[in-house]
Design a protein around this motif. Structure first.
Motif, PDB file in Angstrom:
ATOM      1  N   ALA A 110      -8.814  -2.239  -6.915  1.00 19.01           N
ATOM      2  CA  ALA A 110      -8.179  -3.490  -6.495  1.00 19.01           C
ATOM      3  C   ALA A 110      -6.704  -3.220  -6.214  1.00 19.01           C
ATOM      4  N   ILE A 111      -6.080  -4.136  -5.489  1.00 18.39           N
ATOM      5  CA  ILE A 111      -4.648  -4.047  -5.218  1.00 18.39           C
ATOM      6  C   ILE A 111      -3.989  -5.320  -5.722  1.00 18.39           C
ATOM      7  N   SER A 112      -2.811  -5.200  -6.321  1.00 21.59           N
ATOM      8  CA  SER A 112      -2.151  -6.356  -6.921  1.00 21.59           C
ATOM      9  C   SER A 112      -1.728  -7.357  -5.854  1.00 21.59           C
ATOM     10  N   ASP A 113      -1.471  -8.588  -6.276  1.00 20.95           N
ATOM     11  CA  ASP A 113      -1.158  -9.641  -5.313  1.00 20.95           C
ATOM     12  C   ASP A 113       0.135  -9.372  -4.551  1.00 20.95           C
ATOM     13  N   ASP A 114       1.047  -8.576  -5.124  1.00 18.79           N
ATOM     14  CA  ASP A 114       2.272  -8.228  -4.401  1.00 18.79           C
ATOM     15  C   ASP A 114       2.121  -6.932  -3.598  1.00 18.79           C
ATOM     16  N   GLY A 115       0.941  -6.318  -3.665  1.00 19.50           N
ATOM     17  CA  GLY A 115       0.672  -5.120  -2.875  1.00 19.50           C
ATOM     18  C   GLY A 115       1.330  -3.853  -3.381  1.00 19.50           C
ATOM     19  N   ARG A 116       1.904  -3.885  -4.578  1.00 19.97           N
ATOM     20  CA  ARG A 116       2.660  -2.731  -5.068  1.00 19.97           C
ATOM     21  C   ARG A 116       1.868  -1.833  -6.014  1.00 19.97           C
ATOM     22  N   LEU A 117       0.757  -2.333  -6.538  1.00 20.97           N
ATOM     23  CA  LEU A 117      -0.033  -1.563  -7.490  1.00 20.97           C
ATOM     24  C   LEU A 117      -1.473  -1.462  -7.017  1.00 20.97           C
ATOM     25  N   VAL A 118      -2.055  -0.275  -7.165  1.00 20.26           N
ATOM     26  CA  VAL A 118      -3.465  -0.075  -6.876  1.00 20.26           C
ATOM     27  C   VAL A 118      -4.138   0.359  -8.173  1.00 20.26           C
ATOM     28  N   ALA A 119      -5.217  -0.327  -8.543  1.00 23.11           N
ATOM     29  CA  ALA A 119      -5.933  -0.030  -9.783  1.00 23.11           C
ATOM     30  C   ALA A 119      -7.316   0.513  -9.463  1.00 23.11           C
ATOM     31  N   VAL A 120      -7.778   1.452 -10.282  1.00 24.43           N
ATOM     32  CA  VAL A 120      -9.089   2.066 -10.072  1.00 24.43           C
ATOM     33  C   VAL A 120      -9.915   1.911 -11.342  1.00 24.43           C
ATOM     34  N   SER A 121     -11.166   1.514 -11.167  1.00 24.66           N
ATOM     35  CA  SER A 121     -12.097   1.356 -12.282  1.00 24.66           C
ATOM     36  C   SER A 121     -12.893   2.641 -12.452  1.00 24.66           C
ATOM     37  N   ASN A 122     -12.949   3.145 -13.680  1.00 26.06           N
ATOM     38  CA  ASN A 122     -13.555   4.456 -13.909  1.00 26.06           C
ATOM     39  C   ASN A 122     -14.713   4.398 -14.888  1.00 26.06           C
ATOM     40  N   TYR A 123     -15.741   5.191 -14.549  1.00 21.05           N
ATOM     41  CA  TYR A 123     -16.825   5.449 -15.500  1.00 21.05           C
ATOM     42  C   TYR A 123     -16.446   6.605 -16.432  1.00 21.05           C
ATOM     43  N   GLU A 124     -15.817   7.634 -15.823  1.00 18.70           N
ATOM     44  CA  GLU A 124     -15.469   8.831 -16.583  1.00 18.70           C
ATOM     45  C   GLU A 124     -14.059   9.294 -16.259  1.00 18.70           C
ATOM     46  N   PRO A 125     -13.085   9.231 -17.145  1.00 20.67           N
ATOM     47  CA  PRO A 125     -13.212   8.579 -18.438  1.00 20.67           C
ATOM     48  C   PRO A 125     -13.168   7.062 -18.279  1.00 20.67           C
ATOM     49  N   GLY A 126     -13.841   6.359 -19.135  1.00 23.88           N
ATOM     50  CA  GLY A 126     -13.910   4.908 -18.993  1.00 23.88           C
ATOM     51  C   GLY A 126     -12.550   4.241 -19.108  1.00 23.88           C
ATOM     52  N   GLY A 127     -12.301   3.305 -18.221  1.00 22.13           N
ATOM     53  CA  GLY A 127     -11.037   2.576 -18.265  1.00 22.13           C
ATOM     54  C   GLY A 127     -10.511   2.323 -16.870  1.00 22.13           C
ATOM     55  N   VAL A 128      -9.291   1.861 -16.795  1.00 18.21           N
ATOM     56  CA  VAL A 128      -8.636   1.548 -15.519  1.00 18.21           C
ATOM     57  C   VAL A 128      -7.323   2.307 -15.440  1.00 18.21           C
ATOM     58  N   ARG A 129      -7.076   2.944 -14.312  1.00 18.46           N
ATOM     59  CA  ARG A 129      -5.805   3.614 -14.068  1.00 18.46           C
ATOM     60  C   ARG A 129      -5.111   2.940 -12.897  1.00 18.46           C
ATOM     61  N   VAL A 130      -3.805   2.820 -13.010  1.00 22.56           N
ATOM     62  CA  VAL A 130      -3.020   2.047 -12.049  1.00 22.56           C
ATOM     63  C   VAL A 130      -1.973   2.957 -11.417  1.00 22.56           C
ATOM     64  N   PHE A 131      -1.798   2.810 -10.092  1.00 20.90           N
ATOM     65  CA  PHE A 131      -0.925   3.701  -9.337  1.00 20.90           C
ATOM     66  C   PHE A 131       0.031   2.891  -8.447  1.00 20.90           C
ATOM     67  N   ASP A 132       1.143   3.522  -8.148  1.00 21.01           N
ATOM     68  CA  ASP A 132       2.088   2.936  -7.187  1.00 21.01           C
ATOM     69  C   ASP A 132       1.443   2.968  -5.796  1.00 21.01           C
ATOM     70  N   ALA A 133       1.417   1.854  -5.114  1.00 13.99           N
ATOM     71  CA  ALA A 133       0.714   1.772  -3.838  1.00 13.99           C
ATOM     72  C   ALA A 133       1.401   2.579  -2.740  1.00 13.99           C
ATOM     73  N   THR A 134       2.679   2.831  -2.885  1.00 12.58           N
ATOM     74  CA  THR A 134       3.395   3.593  -1.861  1.00 12.58           C
ATOM     75  C   THR A 134       3.189   5.095  -2.036  1.00 12.58           C
ATOM     76  N   THR A 135       3.323   5.561  -3.264  1.00 10.64           N
ATOM     77  CA  THR A 135       3.313   7.003  -3.511  1.00 10.64           C
ATOM     78  C   THR A 135       2.020   7.511  -4.141  1.00 10.64           C
TER      79      THR A 135
END
Length: 399
Positions: A110-135
């Protein structure tokens, strides 16, 4: 005369788009999209106005069950691969802008409402990781540790599913193994405030959020029912809806899990696929009470409302996956059915819903239909197409 010709040349050069890979003219991006070619690890960039393929971008890894979101300016697609790959594609230059492999097994983002963060849902390892949408540099890691011992203190770790964006720089997702819904709030900065809702039900497999960002609904594979979180409530709490909708009836083998997305809402109703059943569930969007059931051709996978909400188009699991049916929402009746070909995997409406694009994997094609006359308008050759994603998703929550 020579001076005029020189000035024209300078103007044309100055007007040429950067990158230039086949982008011979200035253009917008509101009618662009991508079609995933899962077998080849590539995507085709398409023009929905011209109904044509513009070019292929390769090198995206394992694209089984791949999905995509778009930057607010609709220039960049973020593609989530099954191998943990997160790829940022420039739709204008048709090149990979950045690619990372952030986990071992992923399932959407998913991408945040301001477009600055991209989040990824993971099976392995379980959880969510969030990244800067530009870099695509890491911003936060949210391990899905659950259970009596709690996060980070030795509890089991869960696969995460149903990851969506919510207003206020928040991401909402569900713990498949843990039976919990978590809300990660990034409004205060890079360290999220995580709120957990426990005991929502057995084996939640997917979820949706409504276009207003109010209702988050998780489907349950382990039981007949859905979990509903009202994000506007004070405080929000999870309630069970459609509890026991299949009670007393024999369960059928589930050939493929259905998908839930924000498009399931059609006017004042939700039209939802029933797990393992040849029917759709019609639900009142205000009271969440069942309004009726719609018998359909097979086990529904995607039940997608046309943007105006008048129709819902449905495809099905193997072995009945050669067919598409169209449901009239006011009457809750199937009004049209046709067979585009073997393995219909996905469908996507143009932004105002006048056309729908359908991927037919085993026929190596994407078909385009008029949604009122049901006439086939175009057929595009695409190698083993699966997901279709148009840039208009950038303007909608949860897609």
């Amino acid at each position: 005369m020579m001076r005029v010709a020189t000035l024209i040349s300078v103007f044309l050069l100055a007007s040429a788009p950067l990158g230039g890979l086949g982008a011979e003219e200035l253009r917008g991006t509101g009618d662009l999209g991508i079609v995933v070619e899962r077998a080849g690890g590539s995507v085709q960039i398409v023009d929905t106005s011209a109904r044509r393929v513009l070019g292929r971008v390769e090198g995206l890894g394992d694209l089984s069950h791949a999905s995509a979101v778009f930057s607010p300016d609709q220039r960049y697609a973020f593609v989530f691969g099954r191998d943990g790959g997160l790829t940022k594609i420039d739709l204008l230059t048709r090149r990979i802008a950045k690619r990372i492999v952030q986990a071992g097994n992923s399932i959407g983002g998913a991408i945040s409402d301001d477009g600055r963060l991209v989040a990824v849902s993971n099976y392995e390892p379980g959880g969510v990781r969030v990244f800067d949408a530009t870099t695509l540099e890491p911003v936060a890691d949210i391990p899905a540790d659950y259970g009596a011992t709690g996060q980070g203190t030795g509890g089991a770790r869960s696969k995460t599913v149903g990851l969506v964006d919510a207003p206020g720089r928040r991401f909402v997702f569900t713990l498949y193994d843990g039976g919990e819904i978590w809300v990660a709030d990034f409004s205060g900065g890079a360290t999220p405030r995580v709120t957990k809702y426990k005991d929502i039900g057995e084996l939640p497999y997917d979820a949706l959020i409504t276009g207003d960002g109010r209702h988050y609904i998780a489907g349950l594979f382990g039981e007949d029912g859905l979990a509903h979180l009202d994000l506007w409530a004070a405080p929000p709490k999870v309630e069970r809806i459609l509890d026991g909708y299949g009670r007393g009836e024999e369960k059928l083998p589930v050939y493929k899990m259905p998908h839930l997305e924000g498009w399931a809402r059609a006017g004042d109703r939700f039209i939802l696929p029933a797990v393992g059943r040849h029917e759709l569930l019609a639900v009142d969007a205000g009271s969440f009470r069942e309004l009726g059931r719609i018998p359909v051709h097979g086990q529904p996978i995607f039940a997608v409302a046309r943007p105006d909400g008048r129709q819902v188009w449905v495809n099905f699991a193997h072995p009945r996956n050669d067919t598409v049916q169209v449901v009239d929402v006011p009457s809750l009746e199937v009004i049209h059915a046709f067979e585009p070909g073997p393995a219909v995997l996905h469908l996507e409406f143009t932004p105002r819903g006048h056309e729908v694009w359908i991927s037919v994997r085993d026929a190596d094609k994407v078909e385009v239909y008029d949604t009122r006359s049901f006439e086939k308008l175009a057929e595009l050759p695409v190698a083993k197409p699966s997901g279709i994603f148009f840039t208009a998703r950038a303007t909608r929550l949860g897609l």
